[in-house]
Design a protein around this motif. Structure first.
Motif, short mmCIF file in Angstrom:
data_model
loop_
_atom_site.label_atom_id
_atom_site.label_comp_id
_atom_site.label_asym_id
_atom_site.label_seq_id
_atom_site.Cartn_x
_atom_site.Cartn_y
_atom_site.Cartn_z
N GLU A 28 -13.20 4.10 3.42
CA GLU A 28 -13.25 5.35 2.67
C GLU A 28 -14.66 5.90 2.71
O GLU A 28 -15.61 5.21 2.32
N TRP A 41 -16.43 0.30 3.68
CA TRP A 41 -15.26 -0.56 3.48
C TRP A 41 -15.16 -0.91 2.01
O TRP A 41 -16.11 -1.41 1.41
N THR A 52 -6.23 6.51 8.51
CA THR A 52 -6.94 5.63 7.60
C THR A 52 -7.02 4.26 8.25
O THR A 52 -6.02 3.74 8.74
N ARG A 53 -8.22 3.68 8.28
CA ARG A 53 -8.40 2.36 8.88
C ARG A 53 -8.30 1.29 7.80
O ARG A 53 -8.82 1.44 6.70
N ILE A 54 -7.65 0.19 8.16
CA ILE A 54 -7.48 -0.96 7.27
C ILE A 54 -7.99 -2.19 8.00
O ILE A 54 -7.66 -2.41 9.16
N LEU A 98 0.80 -1.22 0.00
CA LEU A 98 0.00 0.00 0.00
C LEU A 98 0.84 1.27 0.00
O LEU A 98 0.33 2.35 -0.24
N ILE A 155 -10.15 -1.14 2.99
CA ILE A 155 -9.78 0.16 3.51
C ILE A 155 -11.07 0.98 3.68
O ILE A 155 -11.97 0.89 2.85
N ILE A 211 -9.44 -3.82 -1.37
CA ILE A 211 -8.24 -3.46 -2.12
C ILE A 211 -7.90 -4.65 -3.02
O ILE A 211 -7.74 -5.78 -2.55
#
Length: 73
Positions: free
Chosen positions: A60, A64, A45-47, A18, A58, A67
């Motif tokens: 946004e 969710w 930013t949460r993953i 990433l 991710i 990716i």
């Protein structure tokens, strides 16, 4: 429950794929692992990683998003 070694391995994989300089482990919930990464303005930013399914998401705009082209093994 995941071992610290597994958590760190996934963290390194996320950093490499990433392009984030820093990723911190946040928590383990059910079978998901959550990481957070701050940007230069300290916006986080949460993953979310689902190791059993081998997928990465991710957060946004409150949703969710998966990716593509990252596989967790």
């Amino acid at each position: 429950m995941y071992e610290q070694k597994q958590i760190e391995s996934i963290k390194k994989l996320l950093q490499n794929n990433l392009g984030f300089c820093r990723i911190d482990f946040q928590k383990e919930d059910t079978d998901d692992l959550y990481y957070v990464t701050p940007d230069s303005k300290n916006v986080k930013t949460r993953i979310r990683v689902k190791p059993q399914l081998g997928t990465v998401f991710i957060l946004e705009h409150g949703n969710w998003r998966q990716i593509k082209n990252i596989k967790i093994e």
